[in-house]
Design a protein around this motif. Structure first.
Motif, PDB file in Angstrom:
ATOM      1  N   VAL A  66       0.845  -1.183   0.000  1.00 27.61           N
ATOM      2  CA  VAL A  66       0.000   0.000   0.000  1.00 27.61           C
ATOM      3  C   VAL A  66       0.888   1.244   0.000  1.00 27.61           C
ATOM      4  O   VAL A  66       1.925   1.281   0.661  1.00 27.61           O
ATOM      5  N   CYS A  90       1.192   4.740   1.291  1.00 27.84           N
ATOM      6  CA  CYS A  90       0.583   5.494   2.385  1.00 27.84           C
ATOM      7  C   CYS A  90       0.159   6.897   1.955  1.00 27.84           C
ATOM      8  O   CYS A  90      -0.673   7.518   2.620  1.00 27.84           O
ATOM      9  N   LEU A 114      -3.519   7.157   1.479  1.00 24.77           N
ATOM     10  CA  LEU A 114      -4.406   6.995   2.630  1.00 24.77           C
ATOM     11  C   LEU A 114      -4.672   8.353   3.251  1.00 24.77           C
ATOM     12  O   LEU A 114      -3.758   8.992   3.782  1.00 24.77           O
ATOM     13  N   THR A 129     -10.435   7.270   6.247  1.00 20.32           N
ATOM     14  CA  THR A 129     -10.298   5.964   5.596  1.00 20.32           C
ATOM     15  C   THR A 129      -8.932   5.330   5.837  1.00 20.32           C
ATOM     16  O   THR A 129      -8.767   4.134   5.595  1.00 20.32           O
ATOM     17  N   ALA A 130      -7.959   6.115   6.306  1.00 23.17           N
ATOM     18  CA  ALA A 130      -6.607   5.583   6.493  1.00 23.17           C
ATOM     19  C   ALA A 130      -6.599   4.455   7.515  1.00 23.17           C
ATOM     20  O   ALA A 130      -6.099   3.349   7.249  1.00 23.17           O
ATOM     21  N   SER A 188      -9.120   2.738   8.667  1.00 21.17           N
ATOM     22  CA  SER A 188      -9.980   1.644   8.231  1.00 21.17           C
ATOM     23  C   SER A 188      -9.276   0.758   7.215  1.00 21.17           C
ATOM     24  O   SER A 188      -9.372  -0.469   7.266  1.00 21.17           O
ATOM     25  N   THR A 189      -8.548   1.384   6.280  1.00 24.51           N
ATOM     26  CA  THR A 189      -7.841   0.615   5.254  1.00 24.51           C
ATOM     27  C   THR A 189      -6.762  -0.263   5.868  1.00 24.51           C
ATOM     28  O   THR A 189      -6.620  -1.443   5.511  1.00 24.51           O
ATOM     29  N   LEU A 190      -6.000   0.291   6.795  1.00 25.36           N
ATOM     30  CA  LEU A 190      -4.889  -0.454   7.379  1.00 25.36           C
ATOM     31  C   LEU A 190      -5.354  -1.456   8.442  1.00 25.36           C
ATOM     32  O   LEU A 190      -4.935  -2.613   8.440  1.00 25.36           O
ATOM     33  N   ARG A 199     -14.641  -5.152   7.875  1.00 20.87           N
ATOM     34  CA  ARG A 199     -13.514  -5.076   6.952  1.00 20.87           C
ATOM     35  C   ARG A 199     -12.259  -5.534   7.688  1.00 20.87           C
ATOM     36  O   ARG A 199     -11.949  -4.992   8.753  1.00 20.87           O
ATOM     37  N   GLY A 259      -8.970  -5.261   6.975  1.00 21.37           N
ATOM     38  CA  GLY A 259      -7.826  -4.353   6.963  1.00 21.37           C
ATOM     39  C   GLY A 259      -6.581  -5.032   6.411  1.00 21.37           C
ATOM     40  O   GLY A 259      -6.435  -6.254   6.417  1.00 21.37           O
ATOM     41  N   LEU A 260      -5.644  -4.216   5.921  1.00 19.29           N
ATOM     42  CA  LEU A 260      -4.464  -4.760   5.253  1.00 19.29           C
ATOM     43  C   LEU A 260      -3.517  -5.455   6.213  1.00 19.29           C
ATOM     44  O   LEU A 260      -2.839  -6.412   5.840  1.00 19.29           O
ATOM     45  N   GLU A 280      -2.270   6.815  13.050  1.00 16.67           N
ATOM     46  CA  GLU A 280      -2.000   5.536  12.389  1.00 16.67           C
ATOM     47  C   GLU A 280      -0.602   5.026  12.751  1.00 16.67           C
ATOM     48  O   GLU A 280      -0.377   3.820  12.871  1.00 16.67           O
TER      49      GLU A 280
END
Length: 528
Positions: free
Chosen positions: A241, A243, A246, A250-251, A253-255, A270, A272-273, A294
């Motif tokens: 990913v 960064c 991000l 949403t940052a 949530s994505t991670l 979700r 997450g990565l 984060e």
């Protein structure tokens, strides 16, 4: 010196002489005479040790046998306990290296004990040569003595030409894999890849890849994963990913994932990565762009192997290896409060700085061939250069005045454009000339003078010298010196200062032009 073999050395009946017992067999060879034997045993096997010692005296009356009882603690398979007991015993011995020769028998004992003996020998606490015994070839028949064989262990691998060649070949294949088969010639880069290979196969700690945009951090991270997946048993996925993409809510949530209903729009759970990377490798490119919140969550995930998804009440486990990439100075970001110092300390154990393409121009020809082959495979049609076209492109590419600001991304894009536009997939000189003009135009950056903090000339020139310079020229000189101070090389400063006029020259020599300008005022690039 040797350990009692509690299983193989066992035997008290008359039939014990027809079987192979490693410790006793050591004293049954006519060409191996041993004056003294230090027999190490745990207290619970003291009676067996006495029986073995008696048998040794029978077959070798001239040998003095001394029994030493060592306690390995509660667990004879615990490396710390076993090594500690053997280390304490070794420290108590009065080794007279100039007067006696020592042999260390490593055939008997648990694997942990044998490893401990090897480590103590390697460290010099148990001196001498290592010796091992082995049973006779084939199955023993009635009446056979069971003496077996013995041999000395020589761990100097440099003496084994075949092994040395094999290891050298293996190392070459591994580093070649990390370089995608490109025969790079830059010595500094090749040494860097060798170090990365060692770390990739021996360490699970985070790796930080630094270097300018387009230097190949993402590509190298993927190759490191593939190497670990093939050779080091890494079973999980490779998750990548950037960064910088991000942003906002949403940052996290994505991670780190989220639970259903955690925020507006969270209609389902979700993972997450980080959870996706469990058991595998996570590559966070441009990690310096992560927000401070984060960063704190990532630090916990690295240290505790757990993290809390957005809206969750209980933590989630994820064990992954991290590779981070950045083109920024993270130390400066820490000073500015934009990056956590504790996170930087955690991820920079192994830091490798990838050089820019302009710093390894000797690697451009093999990389050009690699890009041509990659284009052929991806597009499914052949791409070639005629001789004059390739020579023209390499003259441009290898010139010290060619900045390659986008590094390998520029080289890759250049090959794609030429390959796409070239008639019948054969690049001509005119195609190269068109591409060179395109690249030079893309590298042109208007100088934003307002962002340059002018140099105070009074720190470099005397009042008499300043009085001889027109005010108009003073401002120009102050700007030139400011650019020189923030540039790594004379050529880099020249490219910025002559960004417009250099495009009109067939052979721009920015370094020479800048040097002559500074000479007019008695100044130099190094001394400003």
């Amino acid at each position: 010196m040797g350990l009692l073999g509690t299983r193989l050395d066992r035997g008290s009946s008359a039939g014990r002489w027809s079987g192979w017992r490693p410790t006793v067999s050591l004293f049954q060879h006519e060409d191996l005479l041993i004056d003294r034997f230090e027999l190490l045993t745990e207290p619970q096997f003291a009676e067996m040790a006495q029986e073995v010692a008696a048998d040794i005296r029978l077959v070798s009356p001239e040998t003095e046998v001394r029994i030493h009882e060592l306690s390995f603690g509660r667990d004879a398979w615990d490396l710390a306990d076993v090594y500690g007991a053997l280390f304490d015993w070794a420290k108590q011995q009065d080794f007279r290296l100039g007067e006696e020769d020592y042999l260390l028998h490593i055939t008997t004992g648990t694997h942990v004990a044998q490893i401990s003996l090897f480590l103590l020998n390697e460290a010099g606490y148990l001196p001498g040569r290592m010796i091992q015994t082995a049973p006779p070839f084939g199955k023993l028949r009635r009446g056979d003595s069971g003496v077996g064989r013995y041999s000395f262990i020589d761990l100097d691998l440099s003496r084994y030409d075949e092994l040395t060649s094999r290891f050298a070949k293996e190392l070459l294949e591994t580093t070649d894999f990390l370089k995608s088969g490109i025969a790079t010639r830059n010595e500094k880069f090749n040494r860097l890849i060798e170090r990365i290979e060692q770390v990739a196969l021996r360490s699970k700690a985070p790796i930080l890849l630094t270097g300018p945009t387009g230097a190949g951090k993402s590509h190298l991270a993927k190759r490191i994963y593939e190497l670990r997946h093939e050779r080091a048993g890494l079973e999980g996925e490779f998750v990548e990913v950037n960064c910088a993409t991000l942003t906002g809510d949403t940052a996290a949530s994505t991670l780190f994932g989220h639970r259903k209903g955690a925020f507006t729009g969270a209609q389902a759970n979700r993972p997450g990565l980080l959870r996706t990377a469990h058991g595998g490798m996570l590559f966070l490119d441009e990690i310096g762009e992560l927000g401070l919140d984060e960063q704190a969550m990532l630090l916990r995930a690295l240290e505790e192997k757990t993290f809390l998804p957005v809206g969750a009440d209980s933590p989630v486990k994820s064990d992954f290896q991290l590779i981070a990439g950045t083109n920024r100075d993270l130390g400066a970001a820490v000073s500015e409060g934009r990056f956590r110092e504790d996170l930087l300390a955690r991820i920079q154990l192994w830091t490798f700085s990838l050089p820019a393409l302009a710093e390894r121009r000797e690697d451009i020809p093999p990389n050009l061939d690699y890009e041509i082959e990659r284009f052929t495979q991806s597009e499914g049609r052949s791409l070639t250069f005629n001789k004059e076209a390739k020579e023209a492109f390499l003259r441009f590419a290898l010139s010290a005045d060619t900045p390659w600001r986008g590094n390998f991304r520029d080289l890759n894009a250049a090959v794609i454009r030429m390959g796409t536009l070239a008639p019948r997939g054969r690049v001509r000189v005119e195609d190269v000339e068109e591409e060179v003009a395109r690249l030079r135009a893309s590298w042109h950056r208007p100088v934003q003078e307002e962002s340059v903090e002018l140099v105070d000339l009074t720190s470099l020139l005397t009042p008499e010298q300043l009085a001889e310079i027109d005010p108009f020229d003073r401002i120009q000189l102050a700007h030139v010196l400011a650019v020189c101070r923030r540039s790594k090389t004379l050529a880099e400063a020249g490219r910025e200062l002559f960004a417009a006029s250099r495009l009109k020259r067939a052979k721009p020599n920015d370094s020479d032009r800048l040097k002559k300008y500074l000479d007019k005022f008695g100044l130099s690039f190094e001394g400003n």
